[in-house]
Design an enzyme around this catalytic site. Sequence first.
Site, PDB file in Angstrom:
ATOM      1  CB  CYS A 192      22.080  60.839  12.879  1.00 32.88           C
ATOM      2  SG  CYS A 192      23.759  61.038  13.503  1.00 32.88           S
ATOM      3  CB  CYS A 227      23.784  64.225  18.343  1.00 38.53           C
ATOM      4  SG  CYS A 227      24.346  64.125  16.627  1.00 38.53           S
TER       5      CYS A 227
END
Length: 450
Positions: A379, A201
């Site tokens: 994301c 991430c």
Amino acid sequence: MSAIGVVSSCSCLRPGVWLLKPARQKMNSLSLHMAARCAAKDYYEVLVLGGGAGGITMSARMKRKVGAGNVAVVEPSDTHYYQPLWTLVGGGAKQLAASARPTGSVMPKGVEWIKSRVTALDPDKNCVCLENDTKVSYKYLIIALGINLHYEKIKGLPEGFHHPKIGSNYSVHTVEKTWKALQDFKEGNAIFTFPNTPVKCAGAPQKIMYLSEAYWRKTGKRSKANIMFNTSLGVIFGVKKYADALLEIIKERNIAVNYKCNLVEVRADKQEAVFENLDKPGETEVHQYEMLHVTPPMGPPDVLINSPVSDGIGWVDVDKETLQHKKYPNVFGIGDCTNLPTSKTAAAVAAQSGVLDQTISLVMKNQLPTKKYDGYTSCPLVTGYNKVILAEFDYDAQPLETFPIDQGKERVTMYHMKADMMPFLYWNALLKGYWGGPAPVRKLMHLGLK
């Protein structure tokens, strides 16, 4: 048989002939690199290494293909975490408990949970070694071992976390320290870091920065905070469309960005952070901090380093379109532990799981894989307590958006999708093997515009 019950007398037999290559037009079942079946529960048709997002979703999918009793998951942890929620935990918007469930509760019913740790992989013998010198053989192997955090590669950590003013959203042990440091902030530098390694991430290191800025605005402390994003990268984000949007936000909110700046030491007792200038190796700069959020260096799991299934760095070496191993066609990889050239996220795991499901189905039928993974990842860039820019993109760092709107803009709807809808989808669809990413939704959305 208990969750740990694996008979240790198993010896994995080396096959006499290796004939199968991934590029062959036809697959011969007799040459599928098979090991002899060992004693009961020493062998599984499908063995999954890792009980994170990729491992659990693939075990659920494999259960429907070969039956629960023929699938096992090797996972040592008692608790399964929905880690994307930790951004909001660190920002005080969610409770840590909401991200956790017992591993046994997410394990597909009937699938064997081998509560142990993998110590070695021997794909030439179709077996893996576990703790206590036990061995388990397989017909098909799915590697979903995730990524390792290396706080210890920063001098002064992890022991520095015993001091106040420092936190990290990447660990269950330190994410609540972020919220404490955020609340206790008085005046000075607030520094947020991005390491000189691959990370999971990649947007998370700056998401907490935007939440912190919003919190200090709300509590009247913003004028006392000098917010700095010290990143080892040369860009704010790898996809230009979203990078441009983030740079506008950074400018509006008066945030300083220092590129090619890598955290190498934390002197927590003095509240000092030492950064190396990556453009001038060996040159360092010391910053005093009132708050420090650390994104740790990361790397492949130790068991994969120098493993036959890994590339030279230690990532599982898979075909980027089919997720099938480049050398061993009965071995597959998914998620953070692979060398797939895309951002390591739960959204990527979802998209990969749908492709891998079809890949394995065809391999089981002695056919070549046909469905191709395009590198889709997502994301949700949290830019405030009710705002998200939903970044979605492919291998080529080109936007691959689901909704027929400009996702480069901050939106309240996307925040609620991140905070509320995605956790529900994770627990109730992805982990049960029913969510393979938003491609079908995207197709319907765009067909509706025609």
